[in-house]
Every structure is written in C-alpha cells, then in structure tokens.
Design a protein around this motif. Structure first.
Motif, short mmCIF file in Angstrom:
data_model
loop_
_atom_site.label_atom_id
_atom_site.label_comp_id
_atom_site.label_asym_id
_atom_site.label_seq_id
_atom_site.Cartn_x
_atom_site.Cartn_y
_atom_site.Cartn_z
N VAL A 1 0.85 -1.20 0.00
CA VAL A 1 0.00 0.00 0.00
C VAL A 1 0.88 1.25 0.00
O VAL A 1 0.63 2.21 -0.74
CB VAL A 1 -0.97 0.01 1.20
CG1 VAL A 1 -1.64 1.37 1.36
CG2 VAL A 1 -2.02 -1.08 1.04
N ALA A 2 1.93 1.25 0.81
CA ALA A 2 2.83 2.40 0.87
C ALA A 2 3.53 2.60 -0.48
O ALA A 2 3.66 3.73 -0.97
CB ALA A 2 3.86 2.21 1.98
N TRP A 3 4.00 1.51 -1.07
CA TRP A 3 4.67 1.57 -2.37
C TRP A 3 3.72 2.13 -3.43
O TRP A 3 4.06 3.01 -4.19
CB TRP A 3 5.15 0.16 -2.75
CG TRP A 3 5.89 0.08 -4.04
CD1 TRP A 3 5.33 -0.07 -5.28
CD2 TRP A 3 7.29 0.15 -4.25
NE1 TRP A 3 6.31 -0.12 -6.23
CE2 TRP A 3 7.52 0.01 -5.63
CE3 TRP A 3 8.37 0.30 -3.39
CZ2 TRP A 3 8.79 0.03 -6.17
CZ3 TRP A 3 9.64 0.31 -3.95
CH2 TRP A 3 9.83 0.19 -5.31
N PHE A 4 2.47 1.62 -3.42
CA PHE A 4 1.47 2.08 -4.38
C PHE A 4 1.12 3.53 -4.13
O PHE A 4 0.94 4.30 -5.08
CB PHE A 4 0.22 1.21 -4.30
CG PHE A 4 -0.63 1.28 -5.53
CD1 PHE A 4 -0.41 0.44 -6.59
CD2 PHE A 4 -1.65 2.21 -5.62
CE1 PHE A 4 -1.18 0.51 -7.73
CE2 PHE A 4 -2.44 2.30 -6.75
CZ PHE A 4 -2.20 1.44 -7.82
N GLY A 5 1.04 3.93 -2.87
CA GLY A 5 0.75 5.32 -2.54
C GLY A 5 1.85 6.26 -3.01
O GLY A 5 1.59 7.39 -3.42
N LYS A 6 3.08 5.80 -2.97
CA LYS A 6 4.21 6.63 -3.37
C LYS A 6 4.34 6.74 -4.88
O LYS A 6 4.60 7.82 -5.41
CB LYS A 6 5.50 6.04 -2.78
CG LYS A 6 6.74 6.86 -3.05
CD LYS A 6 7.93 6.29 -2.31
CE LYS A 6 9.16 7.14 -2.52
NZ LYS A 6 10.33 6.62 -1.80
N TYR A 7 4.15 5.63 -5.60
CA TYR A 7 4.41 5.61 -7.04
C TYR A 7 3.15 5.53 -7.90
O TYR A 7 3.23 5.66 -9.11
CB TYR A 7 5.35 4.45 -7.39
CG TYR A 7 6.68 4.58 -6.70
CD1 TYR A 7 7.59 5.53 -7.11
CD2 TYR A 7 7.00 3.76 -5.62
CE1 TYR A 7 8.81 5.67 -6.47
CE2 TYR A 7 8.22 3.89 -4.98
CZ TYR A 7 9.12 4.85 -5.40
OH TYR A 7 10.32 4.98 -4.77
N LEU B 1 1.51 -5.87 -5.03
CA LEU B 1 1.03 -4.67 -5.73
C LEU B 1 -0.26 -4.94 -6.48
O LEU B 1 -1.16 -4.10 -6.52
CB LEU B 1 2.09 -4.16 -6.71
CG LEU B 1 3.23 -3.34 -6.14
CD1 LEU B 1 4.26 -3.03 -7.22
CD2 LEU B 1 2.72 -2.06 -5.50
N THR B 2 -0.36 -6.12 -7.09
CA THR B 2 -1.56 -6.42 -7.86
C THR B 2 -2.77 -6.63 -6.95
O THR B 2 -3.89 -6.27 -7.32
CB THR B 2 -1.33 -7.63 -8.79
OG1 THR B 2 -0.96 -8.78 -8.03
CG2 THR B 2 -0.27 -7.32 -9.82
N VAL B 3 -2.55 -7.19 -5.76
CA VAL B 3 -3.64 -7.33 -4.79
C VAL B 3 -4.08 -5.95 -4.30
O VAL B 3 -5.28 -5.65 -4.23
CB VAL B 3 -3.21 -8.22 -3.60
CG1 VAL B 3 -4.27 -8.23 -2.52
CG2 VAL B 3 -2.92 -9.65 -4.07
N VAL B 4 -3.12 -5.11 -3.99
CA VAL B 4 -3.42 -3.76 -3.51
C VAL B 4 -4.17 -2.95 -4.58
O VAL B 4 -5.11 -2.21 -4.26
CB VAL B 4 -2.13 -3.03 -3.07
CG1 VAL B 4 -2.36 -1.55 -2.89
CG2 VAL B 4 -1.62 -3.66 -1.78
N ALA B 5 -3.79 -3.12 -5.83
CA ALA B 5 -4.48 -2.41 -6.91
C ALA B 5 -5.97 -2.78 -6.93
O ALA B 5 -6.83 -1.91 -7.13
CB ALA B 5 -3.84 -2.73 -8.26
N LEU C 1 3.73 -1.27 -13.50
CA LEU C 1 4.71 -1.70 -14.51
C LEU C 1 5.73 -2.66 -13.90
O LEU C 1 6.42 -3.38 -14.62
CB LEU C 1 5.43 -0.48 -15.12
CG LEU C 1 4.58 0.43 -15.99
CD1 LEU C 1 5.34 1.71 -16.31
CD2 LEU C 1 4.14 -0.29 -17.26
N LEU C 2 5.80 -2.68 -12.57
CA LEU C 2 6.74 -3.56 -11.87
C LEU C 2 6.04 -4.80 -11.31
O LEU C 2 6.59 -5.48 -10.44
CB LEU C 2 7.43 -2.79 -10.75
CG LEU C 2 8.25 -1.59 -11.19
CD1 LEU C 2 8.80 -0.85 -9.98
CD2 LEU C 2 9.38 -2.03 -12.11
N ALA C 3 4.86 -5.11 -11.80
CA ALA C 3 4.13 -6.27 -11.30
C ALA C 3 4.87 -7.58 -11.57
O ALA C 3 4.59 -8.59 -10.94
CB ALA C 3 2.74 -6.32 -11.93
#
Length: 148
Positions: free
Chosen positions: A86-92, A109-113, A98-100
């Motif tokens: 979540v933090a990574w997704f919030g930042k970028y 990341l894909t779950v968070v999306a 693209l880094l999935a």
C-alpha cells in the motif's frame, strides 16, 4: 502436435500460478522450452504472457473482492506485506504496476491495486506492458545466448 500443446499449456499454467501469490517459477520453463527449440518463440512468449497477466487479474480480484478478509490467517498476504505494498502504491501510483513482474513486490502490488479499486482495464494494460516486456527480454536473451 500433442507435445506442442503440452508445452504451451504447461507454460501457460506455470505462468498463471507464478503471477498469483502462490510460489512458482515460469521463467526457467520458458528458457528451457526456448532452448529446446521445438516450439515457436513467439507463441511461447504469448502463452507465458497471457497466463501471467491472467494470474495478476486473479490477484486484482482477490484484492477487490476479498481484501476485507485480510486479517484472517489463511489470507495469502501477511499484514506487513500488504501495508508495504500500500505504501509503495501510494508513493508511485498506477505506474508501480509496470513492476508487477518483479519478484516479492509484484504480487502484493496487484492485490493492492484491486483493493484500491484501480480500473481493471488500466490495471491490465500496465501489468501486461511489464510482464510481456520481461518475457520478451528473457526470450531474446535465451535465443541470443543459445545461438538460435
């Protein structure tokens, strides 16, 4: 012909499982099939890519429809991993998708999306760019290295 179907189907299945939060490896299978030289490199990359993107869509659906169960012991993402994603997704933002394809960070990341309700079409396009690019790179590297 039957061996071709088994190769393409097996690679598709391995790539699909590898893209989910289950541990699996599709890159070595792709490299081995490319090195053997019995199947079309283009079709191998296509089947691997399709399976891997569909696996990421499974993760998106897990996040979209089951994230409210993330505190359960059986949920595949531990709270610390989920919070980090979540933090990574919030930042970028969206571009992080693209880094999935990257091990360890890609699946969360894909779950968070999905949990953040990222539009499925945008999600699929960004995830596909990264995953297809990775398989093309692997295929070109193997073919160059093996002299095919």
């Amino acid at each position: 012909m039957t061996s071709d179907l088994a190769a393409y189907g097996g690679l598709f299945a391995a790539a699909l499982v590898a893209a989910t939060i289950l541990p699996a490896q599709s890159e070595l299978l792709l490299a081995g099939l490319l090195n053997a030289g019995h199947q079309s490199p283009v079709l191998l990359v296509a089947f691997a890519s399709l399976g891997n993107v569909l696996g990421s869509i499974v993760n998106w659906m897990l996040g979209r429809f089951l994230i409210h169960l993330r505190d359960r012991r059986w949920f595949p993402l531990k709270p610390k991993v989920y919070d980090r994603a979540v933090a990574w997704f919030g930042k970028y933002g969206l571009w992080s998708l693209l880094l999935a394809w990257v091990p360890v960070i890609g699946d969360p990341l894909t779950v968070v999306a999905g949990a953040l309700r990222v539009d499925l079409v945008r999600f699929t396009v960004l995830v596909a760019i990264g995953k297809v690019g990775r398989y093309v790179f692997i295929a070109l590297s193997v073919l160059w290295w093996s002299g095919h």
